[in-house]
Design an enzyme around this catalytic site. Sequence first.
Site, PDB file in Angstrom:
ATOM      1  CE  LYS A  10     -17.048   3.209 -34.128  1.00 28.64           C
ATOM      2  NZ  LYS A  10     -16.064   4.076 -34.848  1.00 28.64           N
ATOM      3  NE  ARG A  86     -18.520  -0.977 -38.613  1.00 27.63           N
ATOM      4  CZ  ARG A  86     -17.474  -0.316 -38.140  1.00 27.63           C
ATOM      5  NH1 ARG A  86     -16.866   0.559 -38.871  1.00 27.63           N
ATOM      6  NH2 ARG A  86     -17.034  -0.551 -36.939  1.00 27.63           N
ATOM      7  NE  ARG A 121      -7.288   2.788 -32.631  1.00 28.23           N
ATOM      8  CZ  ARG A 121      -8.477   2.703 -33.191  1.00 28.23           C
ATOM      9  NH1 ARG A 121      -9.562   2.763 -32.445  1.00 28.23           N
ATOM     10  NH2 ARG A 121      -8.590   2.586 -34.501  1.00 28.23           N
ATOM     11  NE  ARG A 149      -8.097  -1.420 -34.894  1.00 28.57           N
ATOM     12  CZ  ARG A 149      -9.320  -0.887 -34.874  1.00 28.57           C
ATOM     13  NH1 ARG A 149      -9.925  -0.673 -33.710  1.00 28.57           N
ATOM     14  NH2 ARG A 149      -9.942  -0.577 -35.981  1.00 28.57           N
ATOM     15  NE  ARG A 160     -10.508   1.659 -39.857  1.00 31.25           N
ATOM     16  CZ  ARG A 160      -9.682   1.964 -38.842  1.00 31.25           C
ATOM     17  NH1 ARG A 160      -8.379   2.021 -39.050  1.00 31.25           N
ATOM     18  NH2 ARG A 160     -10.156   2.185 -37.657  1.00 31.25           N
TER      19      ARG A 160
HETATM   20  P1  AP5 Z   1     -11.382   4.766 -30.102  1.00 28.35           P
HETATM   21  O1  AP5 Z   1     -12.260   4.909 -28.920  1.00 28.35           O
HETATM   22  O2  AP5 Z   1     -10.514   3.568 -30.219  1.00 28.35           O
HETATM   23  O3  AP5 Z   1     -12.238   4.993 -31.441  1.00 28.35           O
HETATM   24  P2  AP5 Z   1     -13.304   4.049 -32.183  1.00 28.35           P
HETATM   25  O4  AP5 Z   1     -14.371   4.945 -32.680  1.00 28.35           O
HETATM   26  O5  AP5 Z   1     -13.684   2.908 -31.305  1.00 28.35           O
HETATM   27  O6  AP5 Z   1     -12.391   3.606 -33.387  1.00 28.35           O
HETATM   28  P3  AP5 Z   1     -12.260   2.256 -34.238  1.00 28.35           P
HETATM   29  O7  AP5 Z   1     -11.085   2.507 -35.141  1.00 28.35           O
HETATM   30  O8  AP5 Z   1     -12.211   1.054 -33.361  1.00 28.35           O
HETATM   31  O9  AP5 Z   1     -13.520   2.275 -35.080  1.00 28.35           O
HETATM   32  P4  AP5 Z   1     -13.706   1.585 -36.415  1.00 28.35           P
HETATM   33  O10 AP5 Z   1     -15.144   1.777 -36.590  1.00 28.35           O
HETATM   34  O11 AP5 Z   1     -12.876   2.045 -37.538  1.00 28.35           O
HETATM   35  O12 AP5 Z   1     -13.120   0.125 -36.148  1.00 28.35           O
HETATM   36  P5  AP5 Z   1     -13.787  -1.247 -35.765  1.00 28.35           P
HETATM   37  O13 AP5 Z   1     -12.890  -1.918 -34.832  1.00 28.35           O
HETATM   38  O14 AP5 Z   1     -15.201  -1.079 -35.401  1.00 28.35           O
HETATM   39  O15 AP5 Z   1     -10.485   6.110 -30.170  1.00 28.35           O
HETATM   40  C1  AP5 Z   1      -9.516   6.255 -31.190  1.00 28.35           C
HETATM   41  C2  AP5 Z   1      -8.274   6.971 -30.614  1.00 28.35           C
HETATM   42  O16 AP5 Z   1      -8.617   8.322 -30.296  1.00 28.35           O
HETATM   43  C3  AP5 Z   1      -7.754   6.351 -29.295  1.00 28.35           C
HETATM   44  O17 AP5 Z   1      -6.361   6.465 -29.290  1.00 28.35           O
HETATM   45  C4  AP5 Z   1      -8.387   7.237 -28.204  1.00 28.35           C
HETATM   46  O18 AP5 Z   1      -7.571   7.292 -27.021  1.00 28.35           O
HETATM   47  C5  AP5 Z   1      -8.463   8.590 -28.895  1.00 28.35           C
HETATM   48  N1  AP5 Z   1      -9.638   9.371 -28.516  1.00 28.35           N
HETATM   49  C6  AP5 Z   1     -10.896   8.909 -28.275  1.00 28.35           C
HETATM   50  N2  AP5 Z   1     -11.722   9.942 -28.008  1.00 28.35           N
HETATM   51  C7  AP5 Z   1     -10.957  11.078 -28.094  1.00 28.35           C
HETATM   52  C8  AP5 Z   1     -11.240  12.467 -27.921  1.00 28.35           C
HETATM   53  N3  AP5 Z   1     -12.480  12.912 -27.606  1.00 28.35           N
HETATM   54  N4  AP5 Z   1     -10.227  13.344 -28.095  1.00 28.35           N
HETATM   55  C9  AP5 Z   1      -8.963  12.926 -28.422  1.00 28.35           C
HETATM   56  N5  AP5 Z   1      -8.637  11.613 -28.585  1.00 28.35           N
HETATM   57  C10 AP5 Z   1      -9.632  10.698 -28.425  1.00 28.35           C
HETATM   58  O19 AP5 Z   1     -13.764  -1.970 -37.182  1.00 28.35           O
HETATM   59  C11 AP5 Z   1     -12.545  -2.365 -37.778  1.00 28.35           C
HETATM   60  C12 AP5 Z   1     -12.814  -3.070 -39.087  1.00 28.35           C
HETATM   61  O20 AP5 Z   1     -13.617  -4.250 -38.842  1.00 28.35           O
HETATM   62  C13 AP5 Z   1     -13.604  -2.274 -40.130  1.00 28.35           C
HETATM   63  O21 AP5 Z   1     -12.774  -1.434 -40.884  1.00 28.35           O
HETATM   64  C14 AP5 Z   1     -14.210  -3.408 -40.954  1.00 28.35           C
HETATM   65  O22 AP5 Z   1     -13.237  -3.966 -41.813  1.00 28.35           O
HETATM   66  C15 AP5 Z   1     -14.546  -4.445 -39.902  1.00 28.35           C
HETATM   67  N6  AP5 Z   1     -15.908  -4.277 -39.379  1.00 28.35           N
HETATM   68  C16 AP5 Z   1     -16.262  -3.820 -38.143  1.00 28.35           C
HETATM   69  N7  AP5 Z   1     -17.603  -3.797 -38.010  1.00 28.35           N
HETATM   70  C17 AP5 Z   1     -18.102  -4.233 -39.183  1.00 28.35           C
HETATM   71  C18 AP5 Z   1     -19.426  -4.415 -39.681  1.00 28.35           C
HETATM   72  N8  AP5 Z   1     -20.525  -4.103 -38.943  1.00 28.35           N
HETATM   73  N9  AP5 Z   1     -19.579  -4.861 -40.953  1.00 28.35           N
HETATM   74  C19 AP5 Z   1     -18.504  -5.170 -41.714  1.00 28.35           C
HETATM   75  N10 AP5 Z   1     -17.221  -5.017 -41.309  1.00 28.35           N
HETATM   76  C20 AP5 Z   1     -17.028  -4.543 -40.065  1.00 28.35           C
END
Ligand code: AP5
Length: 219
Positions: A10, A86, A121, A149, A160
Site C-alpha cells: 500500500k 479497518r 522491509r 519497524r 496482523r
Molecule cells: P509496503 O508498501 O510498506 O506495504 P504496506 O501495505 O504499506 O504495509 P504495512 O505493513 O505498512 O501495512 P499495515 O497495514 O500492516 O501497517 P500500517 O502501518 O497501516 O511494502 C511492504 C514491503 O514489501 C516493502 O519492503 C516493499 O519494498 C515491498 N514491496 C511492496 N510491493 C512489492 C511488490 N509488488 N513485490 C515485492 N515487494 C514489494 O499499520 C500498522 C499498525 O497500526 C496496525 O497493525 C495497527 O496496530 C495500527 N493501525 C493502522 N491503521 C489502523 C486503523 N485504521 N485502526 C486501528 N489500528 C490501526
Amino acid sequence: MISGPPAAGKGTQCEKIVKKFGLIHISAGDLLRAEVNAGTESGKLAAEYMNKGQLVPNQVVVDMVKHRLAQPDVQEQGWLLDGYPRSADQAAAILEEGIHPDVFLLIQVPDDSLIERVVGRRMDPQTGQIYHLTFKPPPRDTLDRLIQRSDDTEEKARARLEVHAGNVASVLDYYQDCLVEIDGSQDIKAVGSAIEDVLDTFQQSNSLEEFQHELAANT
Ligand code: AP5
C-alpha cells in the site's frame, strides 16, 4: 482509498499515486507512529496495540483520521486514505461525515509472500523511503541508517494478517460500488501500472456507471 493485508504494498504504491494525481496521502499507520514517537497519551495507548499487531481502539484512530481529512490541504487537493477503515465501525464513522471514496483499491497478495515482504522491509528515517532487502534494495550509502519497524516480525505479521482477514469483508460491504481488486503478487512496477490503469479509467469516465462498465470490459 487503498486497502490490503499487511505489507501488500500500500505505502509503496501510495507514493506513486500521490505523485501522479496530486493527492494528499493519509496513512493511518503513519499517523499512529507519529503519535507514538511524540510520546502523546494517544501514542502510548496506540503502541500497546500496535506492538501486538492488533487494531488500535477507535477512540484514538477515528478522530485522528477525521481531523486529518478536514484539514485545508486535504480539502483542496483531495485524499488517498491508506489503512483506514479497518472495521465496519470505522467505515460507518466516516460515512456519517459524508466521506466516501471515488475508488476503493484492494491489493491482494498470498500470505507467504506477505511474510517475506514484512521481514525484508527497511525504512529510511531521513527520507521516509520504503525498501526491501531483496525486492527493492536500498542504496549502499543509506544502509547504516535504515530501520526495521518493531511490528515487522513474522509472529506479529501473522497476528496482523489474522486481524485483516477477520475484518476485511465487513469493510468491503461499504464500498461495493467502487471496489477494484488489484493483483499485488506481481512486481512493484506491474502493480503500479495496474493501479494507474484503473485510476486513469476513472478520470476518463463521466459517471460511476461508465467507470464500472469500462472496468468490466477490461477484465
Ligand atoms: P509496503 O508498501 O510498506 O506495504 P504496506 O501495505 O504499506 O504495509 P504495512 O505493513 O505498512 O501495512 P499495515 O497495514 O500492516 O501497517 P500500517 O502501518 O497501516 O511494502 C511492504 C514491503 O514489501 C516493502 O519492503 C516493499 O519494498 C515491498 N514491496 C511492496 N510491493 C512489492 C511488490 N509488488 N513485490 C515485492 N515487494 C514489494 O499499520 C500498522 C499498525 O497500526 C496496525 O497493525 C495497527 O496496530 C495500527 N493501525 C493502522 N491503521 C489502523 C486503523 N485504521 N485502526 C486501528 N489500528 C490501526
